[in-house]
Scaffold this motif. Sequence first.
Motif: not given
Length: 280
Positions: A252-255, A57-58, A51-52, A81-82
């Motif tokens: 999981x790529x954070x692009x 984290x917002x 989730x973060x 996540x949900x």
Amino acid sequence: MPSPLGPPPPSRGPVPIATILSTLPALERAGIMVQASRQPVSRSPFDESLLAAATGDRTQGQLILLTGQPGTGRTSLALQIATVAASRDRAVAWFAHDRRADQVAAHLLAQAGLPTNSSMLSRPAARATVERLAALTLRIDDQPEPAVDAVRQRCAEVADGGGLALVVIDYVQLMKLDRRAPSFEAALQLAKQDLRAMSRALDVPVLIIGSQRRQQPGETQSPPGPDLQRLDPHSVCDRVLVLQRTGEAGRLLIVRPAEPAIPMRFDPVGLRFEPAAGVA
Ligand SMILES: Nc1ncnc2c1ncn2[C@@H]1O[C@H](COP(=O)(O)OP(=O)(O)OP(=O)(O)O)[C@@H](O)[C@H]1O
């Protein structure tokens, strides 16, 4: 002037998960009457970290794109996540366009270790698990092909009724898009812009699940790389995540913004992601 037909009927809106669970024949067969527990669902630290990662984290309004090739597990990941977001006070509104609400509920049961086709449901501990899932503030809307306006209205109703923590749209290509746009891509772009405006207006993170096309015969580059220009051509999304999976190995790529990737393992029975071996 009031309409001669009277006020429009209230929209059905996203349905509480407890209501959906209570319609599952498998639970009825196992003699489980669905009641919401006062015990909260226990949140695994890994799911908390997902989730973060998804939201940075917002909790403020932002548009998040989770994309990947079909079948990589985007729905599974978004549901993990949900579930974390829905174990707090405010609601999560989940718009399911490619599956029915009861299928999402069955997926949730599988993630909790209770596949609907197994004898696990008849074990005494199953009832407690179901009751904890029924206490989630997760609401599911499976009306097909909603337009952004309809989604906005239903989300506003949920927000008015006690607050909204997260909106998930599974998946954005299946929304009713503006036919006047010159192309499908342009219509999709407009829908994303409207959803970003909605995230700002309701001040809630909106996670949209998108699809990358499959590799074509003869193509050598597989899977398509996380090319931001292609994933989000006009920088509509505040965060862009790409899920990749080969067999059980996923990441999981954070692009956008560029952050370290999260290595994971897909559990094909629990239909959920776990930390990759050797990762805490
Ligand atoms: N009820 C189910 N029983 C068995 N396998 C399932 C079930 N639901 C999904 N799967 C499998 O789990 C994997 C991940 O599914 P998931 O729906 O999370 O992926 P996705 O990326 O959202 O895919 P898509 O929307 O294209 O189906 C896929 O290989 C899918 O075939």
